[in-house]
Design a protein around this motif. Structure first.
Motif, short mmCIF file in Angstrom:
data_model
loop_
_atom_site.label_atom_id
_atom_site.label_comp_id
_atom_site.label_asym_id
_atom_site.label_seq_id
_atom_site.Cartn_x
_atom_site.Cartn_y
_atom_site.Cartn_z
N LYS A 120 40.54 79.31 -76.35
CA LYS A 120 42.08 79.70 -76.33
C LYS A 120 42.86 79.25 -75.11
O LYS A 120 44.04 79.12 -75.44
N HIS A 121 42.22 79.15 -74.07
CA HIS A 121 43.00 78.81 -72.68
C HIS A 121 42.56 77.27 -72.39
O HIS A 121 42.88 77.03 -71.43
N ASN A 122 42.03 76.81 -73.52
CA ASN A 122 41.75 75.22 -73.14
C ASN A 122 40.98 74.88 -71.68
O ASN A 122 41.49 74.18 -70.99
N LEU A 123 39.91 75.73 -71.49
CA LEU A 123 39.07 75.86 -70.34
C LEU A 123 37.52 75.49 -70.87
O LEU A 123 37.22 75.64 -71.95
N TRP A 124 36.75 75.15 -69.77
CA TRP A 124 35.45 74.86 -69.82
C TRP A 124 34.66 75.92 -69.71
O TRP A 124 35.40 77.03 -68.86
N ILE A 125 33.34 76.04 -69.84
CA ILE A 125 32.63 77.07 -69.63
C ILE A 125 31.48 76.87 -68.36
O ILE A 125 30.91 75.70 -68.59
N ASP A 126 31.23 77.57 -67.82
CA ASP A 126 30.28 77.64 -66.61
C ASP A 126 28.95 78.56 -66.93
O ASP A 126 29.18 79.77 -66.83
N PHE A 143 28.61 79.32 -82.29
CA PHE A 143 30.11 79.24 -82.01
C PHE A 143 30.66 78.11 -82.64
O PHE A 143 31.74 78.39 -83.23
N GLY A 144 30.06 77.36 -82.83
CA GLY A 144 30.40 75.96 -83.47
C GLY A 144 31.76 75.15 -83.30
O GLY A 144 32.28 74.82 -84.20
N ASP A 145 31.98 75.10 -82.09
CA ASP A 145 33.34 74.46 -81.78
C ASP A 145 32.94 73.21 -80.98
O ASP A 145 32.51 73.29 -79.83
N PRO A 146 32.84 72.04 -81.46
CA PRO A 146 32.60 70.62 -80.74
C PRO A 146 33.37 70.48 -79.55
O PRO A 146 33.00 69.62 -78.68
N GLN A 147 34.43 71.22 -79.43
CA GLN A 147 35.41 71.02 -77.99
C GLN A 147 34.91 71.90 -76.86
O GLN A 147 35.13 71.83 -75.92
N LEU A 148 33.84 72.92 -77.33
CA LEU A 148 33.54 73.81 -76.20
C LEU A 148 32.51 72.72 -75.35
O LEU A 148 31.65 71.97 -75.81
N HIS A 149 32.92 73.10 -74.21
CA HIS A 149 31.90 72.18 -73.06
C HIS A 149 31.95 72.75 -71.78
O HIS A 149 32.54 73.79 -71.59
N GLY A 150 31.15 72.07 -70.67
CA GLY A 150 31.20 72.69 -69.35
C GLY A 150 29.85 72.49 -68.74
O GLY A 150 29.40 71.28 -68.80
N ILE A 151 29.36 73.33 -67.74
CA ILE A 151 28.21 73.04 -67.07
C ILE A 151 26.98 73.90 -67.16
O ILE A 151 27.41 75.19 -67.46
N PHE A 152 26.15 73.70 -67.60
CA PHE A 152 24.62 74.44 -67.51
C PHE A 152 24.43 74.43 -65.97
O PHE A 152 23.67 73.54 -65.48
N LEU A 168 25.11 68.64 -76.81
CA LEU A 168 26.13 69.38 -76.88
C LEU A 168 27.26 69.22 -76.03
O LEU A 168 28.45 69.95 -76.45
N GLY A 169 27.48 68.26 -75.13
CA GLY A 169 28.89 67.82 -74.34
C GLY A 169 28.54 68.67 -73.05
O GLY A 169 29.95 68.83 -72.47
N PHE A 170 27.54 69.11 -72.61
CA PHE A 170 27.51 69.90 -71.34
C PHE A 170 26.98 68.94 -70.32
O PHE A 170 26.22 68.11 -70.55
#
Length: 253
Positions: A120-126, A143-152, A168-170
């Motif tokens: 919603k806020h166009n942010l990545w996840i940690d 969750f199924g959104d290919p735009q979801l990305h971030g850091i493990f 998965l883009g992380f």
């Protein structure tokens, strides 16, 4: 260097926080990214953001170890902050099945809700994932959104798990565990692209060798960079350049 994960607001630094920060800057740290835990850590984190503007960058999120029956109230607080201030990411969020599985269902729901806030806020996840890597991967896929990305963050898994996360883009947050004799990352770091790695300390936790078992601090990230360089048979300067570039790419997407 960019320190991508440090709890510098922790009371562990209550007696020498300024000196600890000075050591970080002297070590060549350009930015420190601060993950949140719950509503009780926001004030201290934002004070450091104000004290060191453009150098201490805050995230906002509910750490899985802080998820209880009232997690929905915590998420409302997070959303209210997202609507009135600026954060670089939603974090740290995820799953932790190491200490207590009592609130596993709530952890899952809280994670999925916060993934929604990130999009919603166009942010990545940690992501914090302890004894729950495949469970976390399953939630991301659900969750199924290919735009979801971030850091493990604090990645300590196998090479196969590293490849799963990257696919998965992380990115993988590499910290003090890389320096541990039996940490296992010597079987991972040489076999993945340097562009998929970022550096962290997770201060005040998980201090690298030779400080293992003691309080960690941001300046020790230099030891992590050196270990990554040793494992990859390259220079520390090259590791710093490439991991900083990768970190900055998260801020510019």
């Amino acid at each position: 260097m960019i320190e991508t994960h440090a709890h510098i607001y922790s009371d562990d630094y209550i007696n020498d926080r300024t000196e600890m920060m000075d050591r970080a800057w002297a070590a060549g740290i350009e930015q420190i990214w601060m993950p949140n835990c719950d509503h009780t850590t926001i004030e201290g984190m934002m004070q450091l953001r104000d004290q060191y503007p453009d150098r201490c960058l805050p995230m906002i999120g509910l750490h899985p170890c802080y998820v209880k029956d009232d997690f929905e109230n915590e998420l409302q607080i997070i959303e209210s902050w997202l609507n009135k201030d600026t954060f670089i990411a939603i974090g740290e969020i995820g799953m932790d099945l190491f200490w207590d599985k009592t609130f596993r269902a709530q952890q899952e729901e809280a994670f999925l809700c916060q993934c929604g806030l990130a999009r919603k806020h166009n942010l990545w996840i940690d992501i914090h994932s302890r004894n729950a890597f495949q469970e976390t991967i399953a939630l991301i896929e659900r969750f199924g959104d290919p735009q979801l990305h971030g850091i493990f963050h604090c990645f300590t898994g196998t090479l196969e798990e590293a490849k799963q996360a990257i696919e998965l883009g992380f990115k993988l947050g590499i910290g003090g565990v890389a320096t541990f004799k039996n940490g296992g990352l010597d079987q991972v770091i040489p076999f993945i692209a340097l562009e998929d790695i970022v550096l962290e300390t997770d201060s005040p936790y998980l201090a690298p060798v030779p400080y293992r078992g003691k309080r960690n601090e941001v300046a020790y990230i230099d030891l992590v960079a050196q270990k990554v360089a040793d494992l990859r048979h390259t220079s520390k300067e090259h590791v710093i350049t490439e991991t900083s570039k990768t970190a900055k790419s998260l801020l510019s997407r």
